[in-house]
Design a protein around this motif. Structure first.
Motif, PDB file in Angstrom:
ATOM      1  N   ALA A   1       0.740  -1.278   0.059  1.00 44.39           N
ATOM      2  CA  ALA A   1      -0.051  -0.079  -0.199  1.00 44.39           C
ATOM      3  C   ALA A   1       0.853   1.389   0.134  1.00 44.39           C
ATOM      4  O   ALA A   1       0.222   2.244  -0.182  1.00 44.39           O
ATOM      5  N   ALA A   2       2.053   1.276   0.385  1.00 42.19           N
ATOM      6  CA  ALA A   2       3.153   2.275   0.268  1.00 42.19           C
ATOM      7  C   ALA A   2       4.426   1.963   0.052  1.00 42.19           C
ATOM      8  O   ALA A   2       4.831   0.698   0.545  1.00 42.19           O
ATOM      9  N   ASP A   3       5.242   2.880  -0.259  1.00 40.48           N
ATOM     10  CA  ASP A   3       6.725   2.643  -0.413  1.00 40.48           C
ATOM     11  C   ASP A   3       7.371   3.461   0.792  1.00 40.48           C
ATOM     12  O   ASP A   3       7.232   4.757   0.972  1.00 40.48           O
ATOM     13  N   LEU A   4       8.075   2.591   1.714  1.00 40.35           N
ATOM     14  CA  LEU A   4       8.309   3.159   3.144  1.00 40.35           C
ATOM     15  C   LEU A   4       9.559   4.270   2.806  1.00 40.35           C
ATOM     16  O   LEU A   4       9.819   4.937   3.688  1.00 40.35           O
ATOM     17  N   THR A   5      10.351   4.240   1.727  1.00 39.63           N
ATOM     18  CA  THR A   5      11.405   5.131   1.291  1.00 39.63           C
ATOM     19  C   THR A   5      10.990   6.415   1.238  1.00 39.63           C
ATOM     20  O   THR A   5      11.420   7.534   1.436  1.00 39.63           O
ATOM     21  N   ARG A   6       9.674   6.792   1.137  1.00 40.75           N
ATOM     22  CA  ARG A   6       8.900   7.904   1.154  1.00 40.75           C
ATOM     23  C   ARG A   6       8.908   8.671   2.516  1.00 40.75           C
ATOM     24  O   ARG A   6       8.248   9.711   2.573  1.00 40.75           O
ATOM     25  N   PHE A   7       9.079   7.707   3.584  1.00 37.66           N
ATOM     26  CA  PHE A   7       8.902   8.421   4.799  1.00 37.66           C
ATOM     27  C   PHE A   7      10.140   8.168   5.611  1.00 37.66           C
ATOM     28  O   PHE A   7      10.541   7.295   6.538  1.00 37.66           O
ATOM     29  N   PRO A   8      11.016   9.094   5.456  1.00 38.66           N
ATOM     30  CA  PRO A   8      12.445   8.779   6.206  1.00 38.66           C
ATOM     31  C   PRO A   8      12.667   8.884   7.683  1.00 38.66           C
ATOM     32  O   PRO A   8      13.355   8.597   8.215  1.00 38.66           O
ATOM     33  N   ALA A   9      11.313   9.416   8.328  1.00 38.98           N
ATOM     34  CA  ALA A   9      11.362   9.483   9.869  1.00 38.98           C
ATOM     35  C   ALA A   9      10.696   8.315  10.361  1.00 38.98           C
ATOM     36  O   ALA A   9      10.571   8.377  11.572  1.00 38.98           O
ATOM     37  N   CYS A  10      10.437   7.312   9.517  1.00 37.09           N
ATOM     38  CA  CYS A  10       9.571   6.232  10.018  1.00 37.09           C
ATOM     39  C   CYS A  10      10.572   5.380  11.150  1.00 37.09           C
ATOM     40  O   CYS A  10      11.769   5.106  10.735  1.00 37.09           O
ATOM     41  N   GLN A  11       9.689   5.171  12.107  1.00 37.17           N
ATOM     42  CA  GLN A  11      10.465   4.288  13.117  1.00 37.17           C
ATOM     43  C   GLN A  11       9.695   3.129  13.509  1.00 37.17           C
ATOM     44  O   GLN A  11      10.331   2.273  14.463  1.00 37.17           O
ATOM     45  N   GLY A  12       8.689   2.605  12.952  1.00 36.17           N
ATOM     46  CA  GLY A  12       8.051   1.433  13.203  1.00 36.17           C
ATOM     47  C   GLY A  12       6.943   1.163  12.152  1.00 36.17           C
ATOM     48  O   GLY A  12       6.333   2.046  11.488  1.00 36.17           O
ATOM     49  N   VAL A  13       6.747  -0.212  11.840  1.00 33.22           N
ATOM     50  CA  VAL A  13       5.737  -0.535  10.759  1.00 33.22           C
ATOM     51  C   VAL A  13       4.754  -1.792  11.491  1.00 33.22           C
ATOM     52  O   VAL A  13       5.282  -2.841  11.782  1.00 33.22           O
ATOM     53  N   LEU A  14       3.365  -1.582  11.295  1.00 33.33           N
ATOM     54  CA  LEU A  14       2.446  -2.604  11.714  1.00 33.33           C
ATOM     55  C   LEU A  14       1.517  -2.765  10.593  1.00 33.33           C
ATOM     56  O   LEU A  14       1.039  -1.995   9.957  1.00 33.33           O
TER      57      LEU A  14
END
Length: 417
Positions: free
Chosen positions: A179-192
């Protein structure tokens, strides 16, 4: 008096593992109940309902047919647990929120004071929103297909720190989608990700590659199920049961994948593993032969290696999404990076290691006349990239199979926290 009905209510449930979970708690009568929307009113009026779990797409729809809704569930705006009590009334709760918080906690995903981006706006999204609020999230953004925050303007939320997928995107059998490309969220610190089949969706595979704390939805599913059972039968269940059932399901459902140099004994060890575990073994090279209608040497001779690799990738994609299998791979499967995701999404990958002088070359197109030492050196980093464990296979194949099974069982047990 008719036997009471216990089960999971939804529309399409072929992917569900709920029956196994409830059986593990002792509810042997639990079953899957697939209904179309127009069938809901008559079914929910039945007096013989004992206890029901509710899943997509009915978590909000069933509320109209409930007599008493727990205030917390009412505040969330969706329910997932229904019980017909002796007074004849249909009572409703939301145990998903407890399951969601359990999933986040055991994965080490902290939402307090963070911006949480939730993908999806259905009933499970409402639960995720309530959980984020309960944890003290600084900001909560809900992304839907048609809302103000949608998949076409995700760049507005590049500062999202926690990403939560509550949609069925990436769920079996449509694995590989994200549903999303995590590289677009450089501040991401966790994924559920609430999807639990496959074990690792494309979103979670990317989270793993980025070194982010993450979890699939199976811990949530198990916890909400045991909480629902407490409502079904008015009893308390030891919290330790959640980890026991989770380990049991991981062991039962995850694939065992064998890779290694041509001739290292994958087929023989795979057969020993099948006998030891009772699992079905799938030889990907044999499946390629079935698909092509010709032998592997003929595929190489007539169509070339690229054609073979394309067929190999199709086989990895097809069988990698399955569960409870032993997958026996060709020696060069690691040459295509895409195959890692196909094999790892639902499997633990074992590389078999055998001395080069013991490797046969007959019937192996790339081994005949080749410098095996050079081939092994070239492939070594690829095998390291794919494998979860290295298994010596210079002795009896049965010994290698037993070592793999011990490691596999220990790995599923070690995932308890």
């Amino acid at each position: 008096m008719p036997e009471k009905i216990y089960g999971l209510l939804g529309r399409t449930l072929g992917h569900s593992w709920s029956v196994s979970i409830h059986a593990a708690v002792g509810n042997q009568g639990y079953r899957l109940i697939e209904l179309e929307p127009e069938e809901l009113p008559a079914f929910l009026a039945r007096p013989d309902i004992g206890g029901l779990n509710v899943t997509i797409p009915y978590k909000r729809d069933v509320m109209a047919y409930c007599d008493v809704i727990d205030p917390a569930a009412q505040a969330i705006g969706s329910v997932n647990t229904l019980v017909r009590r002796p007074d004849g009334k249909l009572y409703a709760w939301n145990t998903d929120i407890s399951g969601f918080l359990y999933m986040a906690r055991r994965a080490g995903v902290e939402m307090k004071d963070r911006k949480v981006m939730i993908l999806g706006s259905g009933g499970t999204s409402l639960t995720a929103q309530a959980a984020a609020r309960a944890c003290g999230a600084r900001e909560i953004v809900v992304v839907s297909r048609h809302g103000a925050d949608n998949y076409d303007n995700l760049s507005r939320h590049g500062d999202a720190e926690i990403v939560v997928n509550t949609t069925p995107v990436g769920m079996y059998p449509h694995t590989g989608e994200s549903a999303a490309d995590l590289t677009r969220f450089p501040a991401c610190q966790g994924v559920l990700d609430v999807v639990y089949n496959p074990r690792r969706t494309a979103l979670l595979l990317q989270a793993e590659a980025l070194g982010l704390p993450c979890s699939d939805g199976l811990p949530m599913l198990v916890f909400q199920a045991t909480a629902a059972e407490e409502y079904f039968f008015d009893r308390k269940i030891n919290p330790a049961e959640n980890e026991r059932i989770l380990a049991l399901l991981r062991r039962e459902m995850e694939n065992i994948v064998l890779i290694g140099m041509p001739g290292c004994g994958k087929s023989t060890v795979g057969a020993e593993l099948a006998a030891l575990t009772g699992r079905g073994a799938v030889d990907l090279d044999a499946e390629i032969v079935k698909t092509a209608g010709k032998s592997i040497p003929d595929i190489f001779a007539q169509d070339g290696e690229p054609a073979f690799r394309a067929l190999e990738q199709q086989a990895a994609e097809r069988f990698g999404r399955e569960s409870k299998k032993i997958l026996i791979c060709g020696g060069g499967i690691v040459k295509s990076p895409q195959n890692y995701g196909f094999l790892h999404q639902n499997g633990r990958i074992y590389q078999l290691d055998r001395c080069l002088e013991k490797l046969p070359t007959d019937g192996r197109p790339l081994s005949q006349g080749a410098d095996l030492a050079t081939m092994a050196a070239e492939r070594a980093p690829l095998y390291r990239r794919f494998r979860d464990a290295l298994i010596d296979n210079n002795g009896a194949p049965q010994d290698a199979a037993e070592r793999i099974w011990r490691d596999f069982c220990a790995d599923t047990d070690s995932q308890r926290t």
